[in-house]
Write an enzyme that holds these catalytic residues in place. Structure first.
Site, PDB file in Angstrom:
ATOM      1  N   LYS A  95       0.869  -1.185   0.000  1.00  0.00           N
ATOM      2  CA  LYS A  95       0.000   0.000   0.000  1.00  0.00           C
ATOM      3  C   LYS A  95       0.891   1.216   0.000  1.00  0.00           C
ATOM      4  O   LYS A  95       2.041   1.156   0.449  1.00  0.00           O
ATOM      5  CB  LYS A  95      -0.853   0.021   1.277  1.00  0.00           C
ATOM      6  CG  LYS A  95      -2.065   0.916   1.190  1.00  0.00           C
ATOM      7  CD  LYS A  95      -3.209   0.202   0.512  1.00  0.00           C
ATOM      8  CE  LYS A  95      -4.409   1.075   0.304  1.00  0.00           C
ATOM      9  NZ  LYS A  95      -5.497   0.357  -0.358  1.00  0.00           N
TER      10      LYS A  95
HETATM   11  P1  NAD Z   1     -13.068   7.699  -3.146  1.00  0.00           P
HETATM   12  O1  NAD Z   1     -12.043   8.712  -2.824  1.00  0.00           O
HETATM   13  O2  NAD Z   1     -13.480   7.501  -4.564  1.00  0.00           O
HETATM   14  O3  NAD Z   1     -14.402   7.992  -2.298  1.00  0.00           O
HETATM   15  C1  NAD Z   1     -14.396   8.106  -0.910  1.00  0.00           C
HETATM   16  C2  NAD Z   1     -15.777   8.544  -0.449  1.00  0.00           C
HETATM   17  O4  NAD Z   1     -15.817   8.502   0.977  1.00  0.00           O
HETATM   18  C3  NAD Z   1     -16.137   9.975  -0.860  1.00  0.00           C
HETATM   19  O5  NAD Z   1     -17.516  10.033  -1.150  1.00  0.00           O
HETATM   20  C4  NAD Z   1     -15.820  10.761   0.419  1.00  0.00           C
HETATM   21  O6  NAD Z   1     -16.535  11.990   0.507  1.00  0.00           O
HETATM   22  C5  NAD Z   1     -16.274   9.769   1.467  1.00  0.00           C
HETATM   23  N1  NAD Z   1     -15.680  10.005   2.793  1.00  0.00           N
HETATM   24  C6  NAD Z   1     -14.398  10.305   3.091  1.00  0.00           C
HETATM   25  N2  NAD Z   1     -14.251  10.470   4.409  1.00  0.00           N
HETATM   26  C7  NAD Z   1     -15.466  10.232   4.967  1.00  0.00           C
HETATM   27  C8  NAD Z   1     -15.963  10.248   6.275  1.00  0.00           C
HETATM   28  N3  NAD Z   1     -15.166  10.539   7.312  1.00  0.00           N
HETATM   29  N4  NAD Z   1     -17.272   9.945   6.475  1.00  0.00           N
HETATM   30  C9  NAD Z   1     -18.073   9.664   5.433  1.00  0.00           C
HETATM   31  N5  NAD Z   1     -17.670   9.635   4.149  1.00  0.00           N
HETATM   32  C10 NAD Z   1     -16.376   9.933   3.927  1.00  0.00           C
HETATM   33  O7  NAD Z   1     -12.529   6.324  -2.505  1.00  0.00           O
HETATM   34  P2  NAD Z   1     -12.878   4.838  -2.955  1.00  0.00           P
HETATM   35  O8  NAD Z   1     -11.862   4.404  -3.946  1.00  0.00           O
HETATM   36  O9  NAD Z   1     -14.329   4.721  -3.240  1.00  0.00           O
HETATM   37  O10 NAD Z   1     -12.511   4.041  -1.610  1.00  0.00           O
HETATM   38  C11 NAD Z   1     -13.444   3.963  -0.523  1.00  0.00           C
HETATM   39  C12 NAD Z   1     -13.043   2.834   0.413  1.00  0.00           C
HETATM   40  O11 NAD Z   1     -12.993   1.605  -0.320  1.00  0.00           O
HETATM   41  C13 NAD Z   1     -11.664   2.990   1.066  1.00  0.00           C
HETATM   42  O12 NAD Z   1     -11.713   2.422   2.340  1.00  0.00           O
HETATM   43  C14 NAD Z   1     -10.767   2.166   0.150  1.00  0.00           C
HETATM   44  O13 NAD Z   1      -9.590   1.726   0.809  1.00  0.00           O
HETATM   45  C15 NAD Z   1     -11.698   1.007  -0.165  1.00  0.00           C
HETATM   46  N6  NAD Z   1     -11.372   0.272  -1.391  1.00  0.00           N
HETATM   47  C16 NAD Z   1     -11.305   0.903  -2.591  1.00  0.00           C
HETATM   48  C17 NAD Z   1     -11.033   0.155  -3.739  1.00  0.00           C
HETATM   49  C18 NAD Z   1     -11.023   0.768  -5.117  1.00  0.00           C
HETATM   50  O14 NAD Z   1     -10.930   0.012  -6.107  1.00  0.00           O
HETATM   51  N7  NAD Z   1     -11.141   2.074  -5.264  1.00  0.00           N
HETATM   52  C19 NAD Z   1     -10.805  -1.238  -3.632  1.00  0.00           C
HETATM   53  C20 NAD Z   1     -10.906  -1.843  -2.388  1.00  0.00           C
HETATM   54  C21 NAD Z   1     -11.200  -1.075  -1.273  1.00  0.00           C
END
Ligand code: NAD
Length: 399
Positions: A95
């Site tokens: 990561k």
């Molecule tokens: P992103 O940046 O596209 O979206 C994040 C979202 O979470 C946004 O809507 C943001 O406003 C919201 N957010 C941030 N802080 C917050 C809070 N304190 N309370 C409520 N909402 C909040 O990110 P993403 O890629 O969608 O990732 C989201 C989660 O999924 C993370 O935990 C990430 O590690 C996990 N994840 C992502 C992927 C991927 O392919 N993008 C894969 C596996 C896991």
């Protein structure tokens, strides 16, 4: 962190394996500086962690978020070790993180930041020791910048399709989350996903695609939120309209359907399935007692703390763990990485089928171990994954 001592009650973990798996293999702590054209200076800590590479190169997204720390990056790298193992993708766990707020940067500034980041971790990328992807705060466009800089497609996954990305990769994590949510609801509660009421925290890549796919399956997405708060409509939100609204620059709170709610209210809302898709630790000893949902599906990484998990289980609320639920992204990343090397082309539907097959197969194994050993889905998934990693360490002669 994975509690290997607790897990060793359910599966055999040799003591050497435990010692190797308790610490990261490699941690880089960097300082990234960027001077912009208007003389602004961004300076931030950045981290790269390889937790364990027994099963392949360190795979894991780049998190660009103001409160990123080395500890959080390490925990997320550790999670990747077990996620890739559980779904049978031959990658190790890594990561990286940059402690900056993406919301404060213009698109050209963000592109310059990515170029500077590539310069700092050139050695890791050139040797294919670390293969990044998007995570919170980074997007396909950022991955395109990385691939332009390294001039090798396979150095990074999650790229736009126009520059050698995989059709369906952008949607893959949400596709897997929606698929496993529907499957878990049907298999664990014996009910159809039609009209099931869902709340989703986080409306970025994972949350928004999860909402779209569940909406297509006939579920009723009642509430969604982002960092500023959310909106809730008992009769369901019009998800395609909401996504168009957001894509055109609208804010969730001014969408005009439903009531404005806080994130705490969303987590405690009257729904059947709650899907956290934002930050870690939101379901904890304070929030878990108010959860009304009957099933939690962890779209985010680490959204449920150990104490929160105990409280939910005591209330008979099942939790589909992150290493299973959000593995669609890394499954598709593996396909994109292999495609970058082989030149083979794939269609979006093939990506979806690959994600669903791997997730379904892993879900069945997790469910059957959970039933056989009378343990939670979290313990079942973790022990299955640990077994796979230990096997690889034995085969490599590390143990
Ligand atoms: P992103 O940046 O596209 O979206 C994040 C979202 O979470 C946004 O809507 C943001 O406003 C919201 N957010 C941030 N802080 C917050 C809070 N304190 N309370 C409520 N909402 C909040 O990110 P993403 O890629 O969608 O990732 C989201 C989660 O999924 C993370 O935990 C990430 O590690 C996990 N994840 C992502 C992927 C991927 O392919 N993008 C894969 C596996 C896991």
């Amino acid at each position: 962190m994975i509690d290997l001592e607790a897990l060793s009650r359910y599966t055999e973990i040799p003591s050497t394996a435990r010692r190797l798996l308790e610490r990261p293999e490699r941690q880089l702590q960097l300082s990234i500086s960027l001077r912009t054209s208007n003389e602004r200076l961004y300076q931030a800590d950045a981290f790269v962690v390889y937790w364990n590479t027994a099963r392949g190169p360190a795979k894991g997204g780049i998190r660009l978020w103001p409160d990123v720390t080395l500890r959080e990056t390490a925990e997320l790298a550790e999670l990747m070790v077990y996620k890739t193992a559980l779904v049978g993708v031959p990658f190790g766990g890594g990561k990286s993180g940059i402690a900056l707020d993406p919301g404060e940067m213009s698109a050209p500034e963000k592109a310059s930041l990515m170029k500077e980041y590539v310069r700092l971790i050139q050695f890791e990328l050139d040797g294919s020791a670390y293969i990044p992807a998007p995570d919170m705060g980074t997007t396909a466009r950022d991955m395109a910048v990385i691939s332009s800089e390294t001039q090798r497609r396979e150095t990074v996954t999650g790229k736009p399709v126009s520059v050698g990305g995989l059709p369906g990769r952008e949607q893959a994590t949400g596709r897997g989350v929606a698929y496993v949510a529907a499957m878990a609801w049907e298999k664990l509660l014996g009910l159809s996903v039609q009209n099931v009421r869902v709340a989703i925290q986080g409306f970025g890549n994972v949350g928004a695609w999860t909402a779209s796919f569940l909406h297509e399956m006939g579920a009723c997405i009642c509430g969604v939120s982002d960092i500023h708060g959310g909106t809730f409509a008992g009769g369901g939100l019009d998800i395609p309209a909401l996504r168009r609204w957001i894509q055109n620059g609208g804010k969730l709170e001014s969408f005009g359907q439903g009531e404005i709610v806080t994130n705490d209210e969303l987590l405690a809302s009257d729904v059947d399935i709650l899907i956290p898709c934002a930050v870690g630790g939101v379901l904890n000893e304070h929030s878990a007692p108010s959860v009304q949902a009957r099933l939690i599906v962890e779209g985010a990484n680490g959204p449920t703390t150990a104490a929160g998990h105990e409280l939910l289980l005591a209330r008979k609320i099942q939790v589909v763990p992150d290493i299973l639920a959000n593995a669609g992204g890394v499954i598709a990343s593996y396909v994109e990485w292999s495609q970058g090397k082989s030149g083979r082309l794939m269609h979006q539907e093939e990506t979806y089928v690959t994600v669903e097959q791997h997730i379904e197969e892993a879900f069945r194994r997790v469910l059957s171990r959970s039933r056989e050993q009378s343990v939670s889905l979290r313990v079942a998934a973790a022990t299955l994954a640990v077994d796979v990693v230990v096997r690889a360490m034995v085969d490599r002669g590390w143990l």
